[in-house]
Scaffold this active site. Structure first.
Site, PDB file in Angstrom:
ATOM      1  N   ALA A  89     -13.165  38.301  16.212  1.00 26.84           N
ATOM      2  CA  ALA A  89     -14.442  37.640  15.957  1.00 26.84           C
ATOM      3  C   ALA A  89     -14.743  36.570  16.999  1.00 26.84           C
ATOM      4  CB  ALA A  89     -14.442  37.035  14.555  1.00 26.84           C
ATOM      5  N   THR A  90     -13.725  35.863  17.456  1.00 26.57           N
ATOM      6  CA  THR A  90     -13.959  34.797  18.439  1.00 26.57           C
ATOM      7  C   THR A  90     -14.538  35.351  19.732  1.00 26.57           C
ATOM      8  OG1 THR A  90     -12.222  33.398  17.513  1.00 26.57           O
ATOM      9  CG2 THR A  90     -12.869  32.969  19.791  1.00 26.57           C
ATOM     10  N   ASN A 144     -15.855  29.628   5.872  1.00 25.01           N
ATOM     11  CA  ASN A 144     -14.441  29.980   5.825  1.00 25.01           C
ATOM     12  C   ASN A 144     -13.585  28.964   5.084  1.00 25.01           C
ATOM     13  OD1 ASN A 144     -15.333  28.653   8.386  1.00 25.01           O
ATOM     14  ND2 ASN A 144     -13.141  28.342   8.649  1.00 25.01           N
ATOM     15  N   GLN A 186     -15.990  36.141   6.946  1.00 29.87           N
ATOM     16  CA  GLN A 186     -15.369  35.897   5.646  1.00 29.87           C
ATOM     17  C   GLN A 186     -16.038  36.663   4.515  1.00 29.87           C
ATOM     18  OE1 GLN A 186     -12.609  34.458   4.996  1.00 29.87           O
ATOM     19  NE2 GLN A 186     -12.167  33.416   6.932  1.00 29.87           N
ATOM     20  N   SER A 203     -14.163  40.588  11.799  1.00 26.50           N
ATOM     21  CA  SER A 203     -12.891  41.020  12.369  1.00 26.50           C
ATOM     22  C   SER A 203     -12.048  41.793  11.367  1.00 26.50           C
ATOM     23  CB  SER A 203     -12.097  39.819  12.906  1.00 26.50           C
ATOM     24  OG  SER A 203     -11.739  38.955  11.852  1.00 26.50           O
ATOM     25  N   HIS A 226      -8.576  41.638  10.793  1.00 28.77           N
ATOM     26  CA  HIS A 226      -7.409  41.076  10.098  1.00 28.77           C
ATOM     27  C   HIS A 226      -7.764  40.270   8.859  1.00 28.77           C
ATOM     28  CE1 HIS A 226      -7.254  36.696  11.341  1.00 28.77           C
ATOM     29  NE2 HIS A 226      -8.169  37.152  12.158  1.00 28.77           N
ATOM     30  N   THR A 273      -9.652  48.619  28.555  1.00 34.54           N
ATOM     31  CA  THR A 273      -9.115  49.737  27.792  1.00 34.54           C
ATOM     32  C   THR A 273      -9.141  49.430  26.299  1.00 34.54           C
ATOM     33  OG1 THR A 273      -7.651  50.317  29.619  1.00 34.54           O
ATOM     34  CG2 THR A 273      -7.090  51.197  27.451  1.00 34.54           C
ATOM     35  N   CYS A 326      -7.645  27.930  12.640  1.00 32.35           N
ATOM     36  CA  CYS A 326      -7.778  27.588  14.066  1.00 32.35           C
ATOM     37  C   CYS A 326      -7.490  26.124  14.333  1.00 32.35           C
ATOM     38  CB  CYS A 326      -9.187  27.933  14.550  1.00 32.35           C
ATOM     39  SG  CYS A 326      -9.554  29.693  14.457  1.00 32.35           S
TER      40      CYS A 326
END
Length: 384
Positions: free
Chosen positions: A74-75, A154, A182, A202, A204, A242, A327
Site C-alpha cells: 500500500a505504501t 487504521n 483497513q 494491500s 497482508h 519483475t 509504522c
C-alpha cells in the site's frame, strides 16, 4: 515465555497467511516459477496466474481487473498514486486536500509534494475523528486537483462516509483518492458504488503474503497517472519491475477467501469487539475512542486515564497489541491520530489499539480483558 503464551491482538498491523493461500502460492516458487514477462510457456503460465489473481482481487472490491496495478504494498501504491496523479495534472492546479488523521504513508508523501511546490490543506477532525463535510466543501478551490481521505482509520477504526465525500468532491470536478487498506475484507467495499477515482490496499492485511499491494484507477473517470518509475513496461508501465508472481497469486487467493466469508467474518468480529469493550468499560477512567461512531468491526482504541502508557504496554507483555500504527510503533510518541482528535499527549500515550482477527476466540478476549484490568489496576497513578 514462549510464543504460544501470547495472545495476538494486532491484526490491523498484519495478519497470518491463510494455509490455503500458502498452498496456492507454493507451485509458483517451485514448478511454475517463470517470469510473467517471458515469451514462452513458463512465462505464459505465470502471466495467466497473475491475471487470474487480478480478477480475484477485482471481484472483492467490484472493479474491472484492468483497473488494478500490482505494487509491493500500500505504501508504494500511495506514492505512485499521489506523485503520479499530481505530476500528471499539475497544469490544472497545485492544491490537494487531505486529513490530519491519514496514515503516515500518505502524510509523508504529502510533505514531499509540498516540497515540490504543491499546496496541501489538512482538514481537522472532531473529538470522534470525523471530518466536517461543510469544511471540506469550503476548502476546495479552483486549483484543487485531488482530495485524499482514507476509508477507515487504521488506529481508531473510524469509517469515513466515502460515498458522500465522493459526491461532494465530484460535484466540484475534483478527483478522490482513498486508502481503503483497513476496510477491505472487514466491511463491504464496492469501488463503483463509492465512486472513488484512485484506491489503495494491500495483501497482508487480509491474510495474504506481505510485499504485495494494489493501486486502483477508475477507468470510467479516465483516471491516469504520470510515469515516474523506469526500467520496463511491466504493469502497463505504471510500476516497472519483475512481478512477484507467488505473492500476487497469494493476494488473489486471499481476496477469494475474503469474498466468500465477509458477512460471517464481520459479525464474528463485531461480537468479539462488543464483548471486549463491555469488559473494559467496567474500569474507571476508560474511554473507548470513537465509541458510537461507524467503526470497523474488529478495532477498539481505548484510553486509560491516570496510567503511565509506557509501563502499561510493557506490563501487557503477553498481549500483542499496539499504541498506534505499526509504522511508528517503535517510536515513543503520542499517536498523531489521537492528538488530531484533541487528546493530550499523556492520554494518547496511555491508549491502546486492539484489533482482532479470524483466529481470535472469545477465550482470548476474556483473558485479554482480565489481563488489562489487572495491569491497569496496578498502574493507577491518580484517584479518579
Amino acid at each position: 515465555m514462549v510464543l504460544s503464551d501470547k495472545i495476538y491482538l494486532d491484526f490491523n498491523a498484519t495478519t497470518p497467511v491463510e494455509p490455503d493461500v500458502v498452498k496456492a502460492m507454493i507451485p509458483f516458487f517451485t514448478e511454475s516459477f517463470g517470469n510473467a514477462s517471458s515469451d514462452h510457456s513458463f512465462g505464459w503460465a505465470a502471466d495467466d496466474a497473475v491475471e487470474n489473481a487480478r480478477g480475484q482481487v477485482a471481484r472483492l472490491v467490484n472493479c474491472r481487473p484492468i483497473e488494478l496495478t500490482f505494487t509491493s504494498g500500500a505504501t508504494e501504491a500511495i506514492n505512485l498514486a499521489l506523485f503520479g496523479f499530481c505530476m500528471s495534472n499539475k497544469s490544472k492546479g497545485n492544491h490537494i486536500v487531505t486529513c490530519g488523521t491519514e496514515h503516515k504513508a500518505t502524510l509523508e508523501t504529502m510533505e514531499a509534494l509540498e516540497r515540490q511546490g504543491f499546496v496541501v490543506t489538512y482538514l481537522g477532525v472532531d473529538k470522534q475523528g470525523n471530518i466536517d463535510l461543510e469544511e471540506l466543501e469550503k476548502v476546495i478551490l479552483p486549483s484543487t486537483l485531488l482530495v485524499c481521505i482514507m476509508m477507515a482509520n487504521n488506529e481508531t477504526g473510524l469509517v469515513h462516509p466515502i460515498k458522500n465525500i465522493s459526491k461532494l468532491v465530484h460535484a466540484k470536478h475534483v478527483a478522490l483518492m482513498s486508502d481503503i487498506t483497513q476496510a477491505v475484507g472487514k466491511i463491504p467495499v464496492d469501488l463503483k458504488e463509492l465512486g472513488i477515482d484512485m484506491a489503495i490496499f494491500s495483501s497482508h492485511k487480509i491474510y495474504g503474503p506481505k510485499g504485495v499491494g494494489v493501486l486502483y484507477m477508475n477507468k470510467d473517470n479516465h483516471t491516469t497517472i504520470a510515469k515516474h518509475l523506469f526500467g520496463g513496461n511491466h504493469e502497463k508501465g505504471v510500476r516497472p519491475g519483475t512481478l512477484n508472481v507467488p505473492g500476487i497469486v497469494g493476494f488473489g487467493a486471499a481476496c477469494k477467501i475474503a469474498s466468500a466469508h465477509l458477512e460471517e467474518y464481520h459479525q464474528n468480529q463485531l461480537d468479539l469487539r462488543n464483548r471486549l469493550e463491555e469488559g473494559l468499560l467496567d474500569l474507571e477512567g476508560v474511554t473507548i475512542n470513537c465509541h458510537g461512531q461507524e467503526r470497523l468491526p474488529n478495532t477498539t482504541n481505548v484510553s486509560f486515564a491516570g496510567v503511565d502508557g509506557t509501563k502499561l504496554l510493557r506490563h501487557l507483555n503477553t498481549l500483542a497489541l499496539s499504541r498506534g500504527s505499526a509504522c511508528t510503533s517503535n517510536q515513543v510518541n503520542p499517536s498523531h491520530v489521537l492528538k488530531a482528535m484533541g487528546m493530550e499527549d499523556v492520554d494518547a500515550l496511555a491508549s491502546l489499539r486492539i484489533s482482532t482477527g479470524r483466529s481470535t476466540t472469545l477465550d482470548d478476549i476474556q483473558k485479554a480483558v482480565f489481563k488489562i484490568k489487572t495491569v491497569v489496576g496496578q498502574l493507577k497513578t491518580v484517584v479518579l
